[in-house]
Design an enzyme around this catalytic site. Structure first.
Site, PDB file in Angstrom:
ATOM      1  N   GLY A 158       0.744  -1.415  -0.043  1.00 33.80           N
ATOM      2  CA  GLY A 158      -0.098   0.055   0.057  1.00 33.80           C
ATOM      3  C   GLY A 158       0.842   1.269   0.297  1.00 33.80           C
ATOM      4  O   GLY A 158       2.172   1.339  -0.226  1.00 33.80           O
ATOM      5  N   CYS A 215      -1.583   3.940  15.877  1.00 33.80           N
ATOM      6  CA  CYS A 215      -0.900   2.849  16.766  1.00 33.80           C
ATOM      7  C   CYS A 215       0.377   2.520  16.077  1.00 33.80           C
ATOM      8  O   CYS A 215       1.536   2.577  16.709  1.00 33.80           O
ATOM      9  CB  CYS A 215      -1.713   1.747  16.950  1.00 33.80           C
ATOM     10  N   ARG A 226      -5.349  10.271  11.610  1.00 37.59           N
ATOM     11  CA  ARG A 226      -3.997  10.380  12.170  1.00 37.59           C
ATOM     12  C   ARG A 226      -2.884   9.627  11.520  1.00 37.59           C
ATOM     13  O   ARG A 226      -3.267   8.343  11.182  1.00 37.59           O
ATOM     14  CB  ARG A 226      -4.300  10.005  13.693  1.00 37.59           C
ATOM     15  N   LYS A 268      -6.788   3.990   6.576  1.00 30.36           N
ATOM     16  CA  LYS A 268      -7.326   2.519   6.094  1.00 30.36           C
ATOM     17  C   LYS A 268      -8.844   2.451   5.855  1.00 30.36           C
ATOM     18  O   LYS A 268      -9.717   3.571   6.319  1.00 30.36           O
ATOM     19  CB  LYS A 268      -6.761   1.434   7.102  1.00 30.36           C
TER      20      LYS A 268
HETATM   21  C1  UDX Z   1      -3.267  -1.609  14.991  1.00 28.27           C
HETATM   22  C2  UDX Z   1      -3.119  -2.885  15.265  1.00 28.27           C
HETATM   23  O1  UDX Z   1      -3.760  -3.948  14.214  1.00 28.27           O
HETATM   24  C3  UDX Z   1      -4.083  -3.454  16.750  1.00 28.27           C
HETATM   25  O2  UDX Z   1      -3.957  -4.742  17.015  1.00 28.27           O
HETATM   26  C4  UDX Z   1      -3.694  -2.456  17.720  1.00 28.27           C
HETATM   27  O3  UDX Z   1      -4.138  -2.680  18.718  1.00 28.27           O
HETATM   28  C5  UDX Z   1      -3.698  -0.906  17.123  1.00 28.27           C
HETATM   29  O4  UDX Z   1      -2.968  -0.783  15.908  1.00 28.27           O
HETATM   30  P1  UDX Z   1      -5.090  -0.068  13.408  1.00 28.27           P
HETATM   31  O5  UDX Z   1      -4.318   0.970  13.695  1.00 28.27           O
HETATM   32  O6  UDX Z   1      -6.582  -0.197  13.824  1.00 28.27           O
HETATM   33  O7  UDX Z   1      -4.640  -1.528  14.324  1.00 28.27           O
HETATM   34  O8  UDX Z   1      -4.681  -0.601  11.807  1.00 28.27           O
HETATM   35  P2  UDX Z   1      -4.418  -1.941  11.241  1.00 28.27           P
HETATM   36  O9  UDX Z   1      -5.770  -2.517  10.782  1.00 28.27           O
HETATM   37  O10 UDX Z   1      -3.455  -2.777  11.643  1.00 28.27           O
HETATM   38  O11 UDX Z   1      -3.566  -1.082  10.003  1.00 28.27           O
HETATM   39  C6  UDX Z   1      -2.393  -0.511  10.052  1.00 28.27           C
HETATM   40  C7  UDX Z   1      -1.875  -0.058   8.940  1.00 28.27           C
HETATM   41  O12 UDX Z   1      -1.462  -0.968   8.077  1.00 28.27           O
HETATM   42  C8  UDX Z   1      -2.880   0.794   8.032  1.00 28.27           C
HETATM   43  O13 UDX Z   1      -2.402   2.015   7.358  1.00 28.27           O
HETATM   44  C9  UDX Z   1      -3.159  -0.206   6.896  1.00 28.27           C
HETATM   45  O14 UDX Z   1      -3.689   0.464   5.721  1.00 28.27           O
HETATM   46  C10 UDX Z   1      -1.966  -0.897   6.754  1.00 28.27           C
HETATM   47  N1  UDX Z   1      -1.831  -2.087   6.073  1.00 28.27           N
HETATM   48  C11 UDX Z   1      -2.507  -2.991   6.882  1.00 28.27           C
HETATM   49  C12 UDX Z   1      -1.566  -2.360   4.859  1.00 28.27           C
HETATM   50  O15 UDX Z   1      -1.099  -1.545   4.185  1.00 28.27           O
HETATM   51  N2  UDX Z   1      -1.809  -3.744   4.301  1.00 28.27           N
HETATM   52  C13 UDX Z   1      -2.232  -4.731   4.925  1.00 28.27           C
HETATM   53  O16 UDX Z   1      -2.277  -5.832   4.486  1.00 28.27           O
HETATM   54  C14 UDX Z   1      -2.907  -4.560   6.264  1.00 28.27           C
END
Ligand code: UDX
Length: 438
Positions: free
Chosen positions: A251, A258, A330, A323
């Site tokens: 991506g 987080c 943020r 996402k």
């Molecule tokens: C994350 C952790 O998953 C969670 O366990 C923790 O408690 C908080 O942080 P979150 O911040 O909601 O959760 O986002 P997450 O769904 O994990 O995605 C993180 C980032 O990775 C996003 O920018 C998303 O777009 C990116 N991502 C995720 C990718 O680029 N490719 C993927 O295959 C998965």
């Protein structure tokens, strides 16, 4: 056994925990210092867009198991108190524990003997061990029980976790058993360990995800140069049970509230401990580079050269949130790319199903209608993986763009369908697709 649970902090983690513990049959008192927030929550108004959360809050308020208050004194009778306080990064990237250091001594003056004090929001390694000192009490057992909640899935993640970790010193103390019992209905594996391991496990998990994503983002670059397709490579890797299929989609970079914060905190912790966590530093470096890669891909799409000028070029953006499933901006890589494109002189129009405006003096014009982003655009750029973008009327978009090219940083769209609509589709880690499929 129903417990009286106190939650300190009605933010994202606190509110989800409060509503879910009430759902599990406990009596929950949720304290927050912000009066307007407490008043709103007391009326059932939930400003956090999290599936199922407003319903659980309404249910808890309705049956009297959930109350919101600004009065810490109402925690006096609590059996367990969960600290869900913010630990934002300070200037140097270390977590700022100011709020916790201010609030915990206040709790020390009012909790009844035997109340278990638990850290829930992410805190640096060693925080739980500091609690007795901050509380000024030795009759309050402490525990670390970090959350693993994803935005957009928080309620489900809370009620159906992959695992529950409870740290006490020594491991498995009576307080740990009491905390673990709260999660019994979930039937998830429980790790009873020491407080430092529980705290580190949270950082380690998020940082590992960050490393996995940076790995796949570099892999995508290699695929582009070697004629391979990262989707096929990732699919093959994901079928190996030791690797798993999640977090293998390239991506525009990883972001959110987080992953960047926790990665940076873990790097600081490693530095302070004299440990060279080079692999993590590299993951962060790769992530910063990923935005530049997207900007180069846009330059290439608009001008035919990766170094071409974007001055005055109209670029339409699909997605701004970090996402899909959230309007959270943020540390959004989408927004970071937008800012870089604006700095490069592009004129930006953006649509995101969950974002109405970008706070501050942003150069991005946000529109409600996705079709407006295409007007006279020299390129369209997909930055957030909202499934609804697949269902747009692509021939209609093709009719209003200046150049029919889509830079799809999430590999979200069907290249064949796009080609049929007349677009050149540029994915990440894939070959550009221009031929209409049969
Ligand atoms: C994350 C952790 O998953 C969670 O366990 C923790 O408690 C908080 O942080 P979150 O911040 O909601 O959760 O986002 P997450 O769904 O994990 O995605 C993180 C980032 O990775 C996003 O920018 C998303 O777009 C990116 N991502 C995720 C990718 O680029 N490719 C993927 O295959 C998965």
């Amino acid at each position: 056994m129903a417990e009286h649970i106190g939650i300190v902090g009605a933010g994202y983690v606190g509110l989800t925990s409060a509503a879910c513990f009430a759902r599990l049959g406990h009596r929950v008192t949720c304290v927050d210092s912000e009066k307007s927030k407490v008043d709103e929550l007391g009326r059932g108004v939930v400003s956090i867009a999290e599936p199922g959360l407003a319903e659980l809050v309404a249910q808890g308020l309705g049956d009297g198991t959930l109350t919101f208050t600004t009065a810490q004194a109402e925690l006096h009778g609590a059996d367990l108190v969960f600290l869900c306080l913010p630990t934002p990064p300070a200037e140097d990237g270390r977590p700022d524990l100011g709020v916790l250091e201010r609030v915990v001594p206040q709790l020390g003056r009012l909790l009844r003997p035997g109340c278990v004090v638990v850290t829930k929001s992410t805190v640096p390694v060693g925080t739980a061990a500091r609690l007795p000192g901050l509380l000024g009490r030795t009759d309050l057992p402490v525990a670390a029980n970090p959350e693993f909640l994803r935005e957009g899935h928080a309620v489900d993640d809370f009620l159906h976790p992959d695992r529950v970790v409870v740290g006490t010193d020594p491991p498995g103390a009576a307080a740990a058993e009491r905390v673990a019992r709260l999660y019994e209905p979930a039937g998830a594996p429980v790790v009873l360990t020491d407080t430092a391991s529980a705290e580190l496990a949270k950082y380690a998990s998020n940082a590992f995800l960050a490393v996995k994503l940076s790995y796949v983002n570099v892999l995508a670059e290699l695929c582009e140069r070697s004629g391979a397709d990262v989707r096929e490579v990732a699919r093959t890797m994901g079928l190996d049970a030791r690797i798993g299929p999640e977090f293998l989609a390239p991506g525009p970079g990883w972001g959110g509230s987080c992953l960047p914060k926790d990665t940076s905190a873990l790097l600081h912790a490693a530095d302070s401990a004299g440990v060279d966590f080079g692999i993590l530093r590299d993951a962060v470096r790769v992530n910063a580079r990923q935005r530049a890669r997207v900007v180069r891909a846009v330059r290439q799409a608009v001008t035919g050269s990766p170094a071409g000028s974007l001055a005055g070029a109209r670029v339409g953006l699909l997605g701004l949130a970090f996402k899909a499933g959230t309007g959270d901006l943020r540390d959004s890589p989408a927004l970071a790319v937008a800012e870089d494109l604006a700095r490069a002189g592009a004129e930006l129009t953006a649509h995101d199903p969950a974002v109405g405006r970008v706070p501050g003096a942003s150069a991005v014009q946000v529109v409600d209608d996705p079709y407006l982003v295409a007007k006279d655009a020299a390129a369209l750029v997909v930055l957030t993986e909202w499934p609804e973008f697949r269902d747009l009327d692509w021939p209609r978009l093709a009719a209003s763009v200046a150049r029919p090219v889509v830079v799809d940083t999430r590999n979200l769209l069907d290249p064949g369908a796009l080609a049929e609509a007349g677009f050149t589709h540029v994915g990440v880690g894939t070959r550009p697709h221009t031929t209409p499929s049969e």
